[in-house]
Motif scaffolding. Structure first.
Motif, short mmCIF file in Angstrom:
data_model
loop_
_atom_site.label_atom_id
_atom_site.label_comp_id
_atom_site.label_asym_id
_atom_site.label_seq_id
_atom_site.Cartn_x
_atom_site.Cartn_y
_atom_site.Cartn_z
N SER A 183 0.83 -1.22 0.00
CA SER A 183 0.00 0.00 0.00
C SER A 183 0.86 1.26 0.00
O SER A 183 0.46 2.29 -0.55
CB SER A 183 -0.93 0.00 1.22
OG SER A 183 -0.19 -0.05 2.42
N GLY A 190 1.61 1.99 -3.35
CA GLY A 190 0.44 2.31 -4.17
C GLY A 190 -0.30 1.14 -4.76
O GLY A 190 -1.11 1.31 -5.67
N ILE A 229 -11.07 2.50 -1.00
CA ILE A 229 -10.54 3.21 -2.17
C ILE A 229 -11.61 3.30 -3.24
O ILE A 229 -12.24 2.29 -3.61
CB ILE A 229 -9.29 2.49 -2.71
CG1 ILE A 229 -8.20 2.49 -1.64
CG2 ILE A 229 -8.78 3.15 -3.98
CD1 ILE A 229 -7.14 1.45 -1.85
N LEU A 258 -3.19 2.58 -6.86
CA LEU A 258 -3.67 3.90 -6.48
C LEU A 258 -3.25 4.92 -7.52
O LEU A 258 -2.11 4.92 -8.00
CB LEU A 258 -3.11 4.30 -5.11
CG LEU A 258 -3.60 3.47 -3.92
CD1 LEU A 258 -2.89 3.89 -2.65
CD2 LEU A 258 -5.09 3.63 -3.74
N ASN A 305 -3.80 8.34 -6.96
CA ASN A 305 -3.48 9.62 -6.31
C ASN A 305 -2.98 9.40 -4.89
O ASN A 305 -3.36 10.09 -3.97
CB ASN A 305 -4.70 10.55 -6.31
CG ASN A 305 -5.87 9.95 -5.55
OD1 ASN A 305 -5.89 8.75 -5.29
ND2 ASN A 305 -6.83 10.77 -5.18
N SER A 306 -2.12 8.38 -4.72
CA SER A 306 -1.68 8.01 -3.38
C SER A 306 -0.88 9.11 -2.69
O SER A 306 -0.80 9.16 -1.47
CB SER A 306 -0.83 6.73 -3.44
OG SER A 306 0.27 6.91 -4.31
N LYS A 320 -2.80 13.63 -0.21
CA LYS A 320 -3.49 13.30 1.04
C LYS A 320 -4.79 14.08 1.22
O LYS A 320 -5.62 13.75 2.04
CB LYS A 320 -2.57 13.58 2.24
CG LYS A 320 -1.25 12.84 2.18
CD LYS A 320 -1.45 11.33 2.25
CE LYS A 320 -0.12 10.59 2.25
NZ LYS A 320 -0.28 9.14 2.20
N ARG A 366 -8.93 8.75 -1.70
CA ARG A 366 -8.06 7.84 -2.45
C ARG A 366 -8.83 7.20 -3.61
O ARG A 366 -9.95 6.73 -3.44
CB ARG A 366 -7.49 6.76 -1.53
CG ARG A 366 -6.58 7.33 -0.46
CD ARG A 366 -5.60 6.28 0.05
NE ARG A 366 -6.25 5.09 0.55
CZ ARG A 366 -5.60 3.98 0.91
NH1 ARG A 366 -4.29 3.93 0.80
NH2 ARG A 366 -6.26 2.93 1.37
#
Length: 738
Positions: A64, A67, A94, A114, A116-117, A120, A124
């Motif tokens: 994770s 990503g 997600i 992901l 757009n990991s 923040k 997500r």
């Protein structure tokens, strides 16, 4: 450590860089002849979602932080998107846009990347790289013809976006407009799914066909295998003297059953007396199903596969064939039956002073019903009291003990969900004709207390005996869930007392105080239902973790082996222990699989109940009702009627104002007039639409229910009664003109 684990540790090391297969073999020095084995191990790791192959054919670990995430996809029924529920703990869900789902369908286990990991500030979002496991083996829906030579099936489950293509030779006898069950035979890529019809369930609008579809969709097995039925037919009809040897003979004891009026399988009986020291001597006697369902037999394998009986409005799908469940295993009156009996000495404070477990044989003296016992204990019915005079003193003693046990559970903080429930009554054709409240009287509560005590006692016995076991576990709820529930309570000017955080977890007593505060109020059912959704799901585990809702240190399911597999395997373990034999039961498999079966059964029961309620309400389209707002969202508000039916008022159909949603207060407020709607408000509504296939009900506010709005739903106002013939004729003329 096996080779697969060594490869995974190597790939997780800091020194590892993404490698192609040939590079991987060279780096870890794999001989040429062993390369097929290496490839097989890498494929296994990939199928498990622990590694994946990039577009450039390089192997990378799932991580994770880097990503990539593994989880289960849950698609939205009212849109084209889904969320992945991550397998890693403390990972938030997600968002997956519809165009990024790839070949994934609802409930599939997927590997995602992901998108757009690093951002923040945003929710997500990701896309599906690979489907690790397809979980939709059978899909139910309606057939329509797409073009010459090709058919499609539109799934009933709106969370499944794919339209299943079917070749003419795979149609069986199905025709356009039929509801069918399809087996998926190929995932062809780009969202194309091919299937073949395995069952024709009837026409699209057939209620029976809809129910059959729900049963199939949740994987509930209805027919028993031939080997299982053969074993059941070979089971004896009577208890033999050989069966009785080595058992405590209780056939002369005052033992009887108390069950529902329409029950046919009786797996528990009770006895009660007073000891010389003034303590109660409670006996709970449970059918010894394992005497006839032996370990590894066809009956045992079938029972494990089913996990539980399923109770629907129009039928029961049993875990065991009726020859057993209604016959030799059922504690029918005036016949010998084999049982496992737990005797508990209970003092006047409700504490178990001592207990013993024995293999026994009983002969139930009466088949009592809840209604008859309630009539005797609550109403003093003279006729029934006279008829059952030989057991009335025991019934009154049981009522006395049950109150003591209830008081003890209240004192320790157990949550008592006594809110009124409802039941759909069907006619001989399976059509819903009434929704009634289920009244839990003295007899129901009495049996509940005795079964709870037996389950706790057996669990404690197994724990201290260090037996491999299946416990019924209910873990404490998360702080976030409780805080969310506390926020909901503000709608009723209520709040959970005390500080709630990870260092100060919630105690069940605090939740019981809320239930006490709403007792016998219009919002009782609503608050109780919301509380239930805030708690963890109880499940079966091999480790004793206690039961939060019952405030119990030890708990299991021991009292229903005819309808629950965990109870059956617990009996097998206990009997082996009593006989000094080796315990060989695979409790881990039984616990995990039984939890899965329970969830499938609950979803089936809930979906059929929703279907029946929608079908029942379809007779009242155009009529007005009073209801309570049960939840408020950005797209509208849900309203629950007194009969427990819930429907949606869509915000676009609230015509008196333009309403805006306030997420913090969970309210809808009119921009011009300032009218506010919140949870708990009582409103008058008109039933506008019942979509039986989708199990959805639409209401409109009574003050908005003009002809223009109702015509949007193609709704007709119900005909006036015949006595108002002028109005009726006028209505028919208007209808003819339309």
């Amino acid at each position: 450590m096996d080779r697969k684990q060594k490869i995974l540790l190597f790939m997780k090391s800091k020194e590892y860089v993404p490698l192609k297969f040939a590079e991987m073999a060279a780096v870890i020095d794999v001989p040429k002849e062993d390369e097929p084995e290496l490839l097989s191990l890498l494929n296994e790791l990939s199928d498990e979602g622990k590694i994946y192959l990039t577009k450039k054919k390089r192997y990378i670990c799932t991580d994770s932080k880097a990503g990539t995430v593994v989880g289960k996809i849950r698609c939205n029924a009212n849109g084209f998107f889904g969320f992945v529920i991550c397998e890693e703990e403390n990972e938030e869900d997600i968002f997956i846009p519809g165009e990024k789902l790839g070949d994934a369908l609802d409930s599939d286990r997927v590997l995602i990347k992901l998108d757009n990991s690093s951002d923040k500030s945003r929710r997500r979002e990701g896309h599906v790289i690979k489907v690790l496991e397809h979980n939709n083996k059978t899909i139910v829906g309606v057939i329509y013809k797409e073009k010459e030579g090709t058919f499609r099936m539109r799934p009933d489950n709106r969370q499944i976006y794919a339209k299943v293509r079917i070749k003419p030779e795979d149609m069986m006898s199905a025709k356009t407009g039929d509801r069918v069950a399809c087996e998926i035979i190929e995932y062809a890529g780009n969202g194309k799914v091919w299937g073949k019809v395995i069952s024709v369930l009837g026409e699209e609008k057939s209620l029976k066909g809809c129910i059959e579809g729900i049963i199939l969709e949740h994987g509930i097995k209805q027919e028993f295998d031939a080997d299982t039925l053969a074993e059941a037919e070979n089971a004896p009809s009577l208890v033999t003297e050989a069966d009785v040897r080595g058992r405590e003979d209780l056939r002369d004891m005052m033992i009887f059953t108390i069950d529902g009026d329409d029950a046919r399988d009786f797996d528990d009986a009770v006895s009660l007396s007073i000891l010389n020291n003034g303590n109660y001597y409670l006996g709970v006697h449970i059918a010894d199903v394992t005497n006839y369902v032996t370990d590894g037999s066809a009956l045992d394998c079938e029972a494990l596969e089913r996990g539980t009986s399923v109770y629907l409005a129009d039928r029961v799908i049993p875990m065991l064939p009726k020859k057993l469940s209604n016959g030799i295993c059922s504690l029918n009156p005036n016949v010998d039956r084999l049982t496992l009996s737990v005797f508990m000495e209970v003092n006047t404070d409700g504490s178990v002073i001592s207990y013993k477990l024995e293999k026994t044989v009983i002969r139930s003296k009466e088949r009592m019903t809840y209604n008859n016992v309630n009539s005797i204990l609550e109403d003093g019915d003279k006729e029934l009291t006279e008829k059952y005079i030989h057991i009335v003193p025991t019934l009154k003693l049981m009522e006395e003990l049950a109150k003591i046990l209830r008081k003890k559970r209240d004192k320790r903080g157990a949550i008592q969900f006594d809110f009124p429930e409802t039941e759909v009554i069907v006619d001989e054709n399976g059509e819903p004709i009434e929704i009634v409240k289920v009244i839990r009287g003295t007899s129901q509560k009495l049996i509940e207390e005795f079964m709870l005590l037996a389950n706790e006692t057996i669990a404690e016995y197994a724990f201290w005996s260090e037996l491999p076991f299946v416990y019924r576990v209910h873990e404490a709820p998360s702080t976030d869930k409780i805080n969310e529930f506390n926020h909901f309570l503000r709608n009723f000017n209520l709040a959970i007392k005390g500080k709630i955080d990870d260092e100060n977890p919630i105690h069940p007593k605090a939740l019981q105080a809320i239930l006490d505060a709403v007792k016998d109020t219009p919002e009782e059912r609503m608050v109780a239902a919301k509380m239930l959704r805030s708690l963890m799901k109880a499940e079966y585990k091999t480790e004793n973790l206690g039961h939060f809702g019952l405030a119990a240190k030890y708990y299991c399911h021991f009292t229903s082996p005819i309808r629950r597999y965990p109870d059956l395997i617990i009996h097998r373990i206990l009997k082996a222990f009593l006989d000094g034999k080796e315990i060989r039961s695979n409790v881990a498999v039984a616990a995990s699989h039984s939890s899965d079966c329970e969830i499938a059964a609950e979803h089936t029961e809930r979906d059929v109940e929703d279907l029946m309620k929608t079908a029942y309400m379809s007779k009242y389209i155009g009529e007005a009702f009073e209801g309570v707002i049960s939840s408020v969202t950005g797209f509208g508000m849900f309203v629950e009627l007194e009969n427990s039916v819930e429907g949606l008022i869509r915000v676009e159909n609230m015509e008196n104002d333009y309403f805006e949603f306030d997420e913090n207060s969970s309210t809808l407020t009119g921009k011009r007039r300032g009218m506010t709607y919140k949870v708990g408000d009582v409103v008058r509504v008109v039933l506008a639409r019942c979509d039986i296939l989708l199990r959805q009900i639409d209401f409109v506010l009574e003050k908005d229910a003009g002809k223009k709005l109702l015509s949007k739903f193609r709704t007709e106002i119900k005909l006036p009664k015949k006595k108002n013939s002028h109005s009726r004729k006028k209505y028919l003329r208007r209808k003819k003109k339309r």
